[in-house]
Design an enzyme around this catalytic site. Sequence first.
Site, PDB file in Angstrom:
ATOM      1  N   ASP A   1       6.689  -3.523 -11.719  1.00 49.21           N
ATOM      2  CA  ASP A   1       6.346  -2.997 -13.038  1.00 49.21           C
ATOM      3  C   ASP A   1       5.797  -4.103 -13.935  1.00 49.21           C
ATOM      4  O   ASP A   1       6.173  -5.276 -13.807  1.00 49.21           O
ATOM      5  CB  ASP A   1       7.593  -2.385 -13.685  1.00 49.21           C
ATOM      6  CG  ASP A   1       7.255  -1.426 -14.806  1.00 49.21           C
ATOM      7  OD1 ASP A   1       6.078  -1.050 -14.943  1.00 49.21           O
ATOM      8  OD2 ASP A   1       8.182  -1.054 -15.557  1.00 49.21           O
TER       9      ASP A   1
ATOM     10  N   HIS B   1      -3.327  -5.084 -12.240  1.00 43.62           N
ATOM     11  CA  HIS B   1      -3.014  -4.482 -10.944  1.00 43.62           C
ATOM     12  C   HIS B   1      -3.523  -5.364  -9.803  1.00 43.62           C
ATOM     13  O   HIS B   1      -2.847  -5.516  -8.769  1.00 43.62           O
ATOM     14  CB  HIS B   1      -3.635  -3.087 -10.850  1.00 43.62           C
ATOM     15  CG  HIS B   1      -3.026  -2.096 -11.792  1.00 43.62           C
ATOM     16  ND1 HIS B   1      -1.666  -1.929 -11.915  1.00 43.62           N
ATOM     17  CD2 HIS B   1      -3.601  -1.204 -12.653  1.00 43.62           C
ATOM     18  CE1 HIS B   1      -1.418  -0.987 -12.817  1.00 43.62           C
ATOM     19  NE2 HIS B   1      -2.576  -0.539 -13.274  1.00 43.62           N
TER      20      HIS B   1
ATOM     21  N   LEU C   1       9.261 -10.081   8.923  1.00 45.90           N
ATOM     22  CA  LEU C   1       9.690  -9.237   7.814  1.00 45.90           C
ATOM     23  C   LEU C   1       9.298  -7.781   8.035  1.00 45.90           C
ATOM     24  O   LEU C   1       8.171  -7.472   8.420  1.00 45.90           O
ATOM     25  CB  LEU C   1       9.040  -9.739   6.518  1.00 45.90           C
ATOM     26  CG  LEU C   1       9.370  -8.949   5.251  1.00 45.90           C
ATOM     27  CD1 LEU C   1      10.812  -9.182   4.825  1.00 45.90           C
ATOM     28  CD2 LEU C   1       8.413  -9.328   4.116  1.00 45.90           C
TER      29      LEU C   1
END
Length: 231
Positions: A12, A29, A123
């Site tokens: 966020d 973004h 990962l």
Amino acid sequence: MNVPQHIAIILDGNGRWAKSKGMPRNYGHAQGSKNVERICEEAWRLGIKYLTVYAFSTENWSRPKNEVDALMTLLRNYMKTCVKTAKKNHMRVRVIGDKSGLAEDIQASIAKLEEESKDQDGLNFTIAINYGSRDEICRAVKKIVAEGIAPEDITEQVISDHLDTAGIPDPDLLIRTSGELRLSNYLMWQLAYTEFYFTDVPWPDFNKAELEKAIEKYNGRDRRYGGVKEE
């Protein structure tokens, strides 16, 4: 340091971060997207095995068209570069959410990325795209009904097995950046016993030091899972 096995993050603050710098929201973004790769690398170095990020919610379609279009372009580019990144970093990538609501070329890119990274042993990186937890639960119920599972046979495990996150352990720690104090329809089933960490730092500025700070706070928690701590 006790490192959580699985961290979920609500990314966020990209737009507000950009505005504070006199830049358009889409710039935020783009910078936030670049930060995802950096945090993936840092998470793996710290020993985190699973990382799940909230990239685009089912509610985000209501944003201005130019912002949504820019996000979709960013997503297209990220899916292509992520194939190379996953290989370089030995990262398995999965996408959760209602993929049928995305453009066909994006669906194809996601399928390619998931297929080409499925055997990687580093990962486990999960991206929530066109994702909403209520929508996920509704889709899970529909699958259970379609399979003809009897009501008496429906358990918590059966529901978990029909969610988008089937096979992925529930998060140990949720991080939300940029100061908001809500879940925003994110992993509501999976976060039942997760520890929450909220920071005012916007996502583009969230770095290794901030990640370590969140883990340090996590280490100070007493995870009882509804039980009572023995004296």
